[in-house]
Enzyme design. Structure first.
Site, PDB file in Angstrom:
ATOM      1  CD  GLU A 205      -4.470  -7.709   2.045  1.00  0.00           C
ATOM      2  OE1 GLU A 205      -5.338  -6.936   2.476  1.00  0.00           O
ATOM      3  OE2 GLU A 205      -3.247  -7.504   2.178  1.00  0.00           O
TER       4      GLU A 205
ATOM      5  CD  GLU B 230      -2.862  -1.225   2.377  1.00  0.00           C
ATOM      6  OE1 GLU B 230      -2.769  -0.358   3.265  1.00  0.00           O
ATOM      7  OE2 GLU B 230      -3.745  -2.109   2.375  1.00  0.00           O
TER       8      GLU B 230
HETATM    9  C1  XIL Z   1      -6.064  -5.896   8.650  1.00  0.00           C
HETATM   10  C2  XIL Z   1      -6.421  -7.038   9.589  1.00  0.00           C
HETATM   11  O1  XIL Z   1      -7.352  -7.873   8.951  1.00  0.00           O
HETATM   12  C3  XIL Z   1      -6.987  -6.517  10.885  1.00  0.00           C
HETATM   13  O2  XIL Z   1      -7.187  -7.558  11.811  1.00  0.00           O
HETATM   14  C4  XIL Z   1      -6.038  -5.472  11.468  1.00  0.00           C
HETATM   15  O3  XIL Z   1      -6.615  -4.918  12.634  1.00  0.00           O
HETATM   16  C5  XIL Z   1      -5.745  -4.389  10.472  1.00  0.00           C
HETATM   17  O4  XIL Z   1      -5.223  -4.965   9.286  1.00  0.00           O
HETATM   18  N1  XIL Z   1      -4.758  -4.447   3.912  1.00  0.00           N
HETATM   19  C6  XIL Z   1      -3.762  -5.248   4.408  1.00  0.00           C
HETATM   20  C7  XIL Z   1      -4.016  -6.078   5.613  1.00  0.00           C
HETATM   21  O5  XIL Z   1      -2.711  -5.354   3.776  1.00  0.00           O
HETATM   22  O6  XIL Z   1      -2.849  -6.268   6.378  1.00  0.00           O
HETATM   23  C8  XIL Z   1      -5.100  -5.492   6.472  1.00  0.00           C
HETATM   24  O7  XIL Z   1      -5.387  -6.404   7.536  1.00  0.00           O
HETATM   25  C9  XIL Z   1      -6.325  -5.202   5.648  1.00  0.00           C
HETATM   26  C10 XIL Z   1      -6.016  -4.207   4.580  1.00  0.00           C
END
Ligand code: XIL
Length: 396
Positions: free
Chosen positions: A288, A169
């Protein structure tokens, strides 16, 4: 040759099925709908994954969580425990336990591991951000700290990680200020965008065999083609420049966090985007995936008129991403960000308006339509347009 490989993969499905359940015979072929996602993915050499919440995995009162992770998925990602704040909560003291547990679980269950994440502006330990903000950590020291973190973490897991999300990101969104897309966040602000190339080089030096990915959201399809407002184009240009500079990047991870209220994309658009990244010589992966919906008063009250179209749209979007991935032989894995609404980050993170219903199983581990559509996509696809994956070689 290609067809032969595909038939061989199908034979694996039948053989695995015979071991797992009722033996298949010519007169009683295995019902593919009874197969797991991981088995069906194998037909295409495609790894089907999930993010894993280590607390849920350890919860003896919640055995279906653990059982489903091992049964349905061939790759796992730590939802949180490989993030910097979890690995090094106190400067110099690493807490490897939970991440090592996941690696051991994956080994027992014959699963590959996606490493998530080496460099990200979120979930950094307080000692680091505070030190930089109050000036006790200088820019030079910060760069050393980052290099040391990458070397330490990648070496610790050396040989155990299939794909690393090296940088996560790094690019802004059109709604940020300024709206012209740019490198955003802690690392770009303190080290400048050069940290991206450095991070990949440091990761490669620590593990020559892991595939190194750049990972981001809202890069599922191209937009205007202008990198000032098209994030996919911005990331494409970045990847091209990194490759030109001989930076060892092997893949682009497209997170795939979608919402049914946005309309999103069609399969051909997403497939075209994956093919453009593959055209650079990169692998791709969905890393994701979840498809959330607004939890209106009607949804919360159980009104099926409001719930059904959301479940349907969510399933449709899972399917768009999965079919696009199947269509490109360089799309190596398809990972969902949690598989049950019982353990999903969505209700905690998207509260105004409240959102949910984002995963492929409901809160009681009942498969939703999205799960069935994913299976159908894996079953009803094959040559000539869907062919086995081409393994990616780590770039030196
Ligand atoms: C999220 C997790 O799912 C949560 O449990 C945590 O509190 C915050 O992060 N993009 C990403 C992930 O790359 O690491 C994130 O995960 C969601 C968005």
């Amino acid at each position: 040759m290609k067809l032969k490989r595909w038939l061989a993969a199908s034979a694996v499905v039948l053989a695995t099925a015979a071991v797992a359940g009722t033996p298949a015979t010519a007169s009683h072929p295995v019902d593919p709908a009874q197969q797991s996602l991981r088995t069906l993915g194998l037909r295409h050499d495609l790894y089907i994954g999930t993010a894993v919440d280590m607390a849920a995995l350890a919860d003896t009162a919640d055995p279906l969580y653990r059982a489903t992770v091992s049964k349905e998925f061939s790759t796992v990602t730590a939802e949180n425990v490989m993030k910097w704040e979890s690995l090094e909560p106190t400067r110099g003291t690493y807490n490897w336990g939970p991440a090592d547990e996941l690696i051991a679980f994956a080994k027992r269950n014959n699963q590959r591991v996606r490493g998530h994440v080496l460099v990200w502006q979120n979930q950094l330990p307080a000692w680091l951000t505070t030190g930089v903000n109050d000036g006790t950590i200088s820019t030079t020291e910060l760069r050393d700290i980052l290099r040391n973190h990458i070397a330490t973490v990648v070496k610790h897991f050396k040989g155990k990680i299939w794909q690393w999300d090296v940088v996560n990101e790094a690019v802004s969104d059109p709604w940020d200020t300024p709206s012209t897309l740019h490198y955003k966040g802690f690392w770009a602000e303190h080290l400048g965008p050069g940290y991206i190339a450095d991070a990949f080089r440091w990761a490669r030096a620590a593990d020559p065999n892991a595939l190194l990915f750049y990972n981001d959201y809202n890069i599922e399809a191209f937009g205007s083609g202008n990198p000032a407002d098209d994030k996919t184009q911005f990331v494409f240009d970045m990847a091209k420049a990194l490759l030109r500079d001989r930076v060892p990047i092997d893949g682009i991870g497209s997170q795939g966090h979608l919402g049914t209220q946005y309309g999103n994309y069609d399969t051909l658009q997403v497939a075209a985007a994956l093919k453009r990244f593959a055209g650079l010589g990169l692998a791709t992966a969905f890393t994701e995936v979840d498809v959330r919906s607004q939890m209106t008063a009607g949804v919360l009250a159980g009104d099926s008129n409001e719930i059904n179209p959301r479940l349907q749209a969510s399933a449709g979007n899972y399917s768009v991403l999965l079919r696009a991935c199947l269509a490109d032989r360089h799309c190596l894995s398809f990972t969902v960000w949690g598989f049950t609404d019982k353990h999903s980050w969505v209700p905690t993170w998207f509260t105004d308006p409240p959102e949910g219903l984002a995963t492929i199983y409901d809160e009681n581990y009942q498969p939703k339509r999205a799960y069935q559509e994913m299976k159908a996509d894996l079953i009803y696809s094959g040559p000539p347009y869907v062919l086995p994956r081409v393994p990616q070689k780590p770039r030196r």
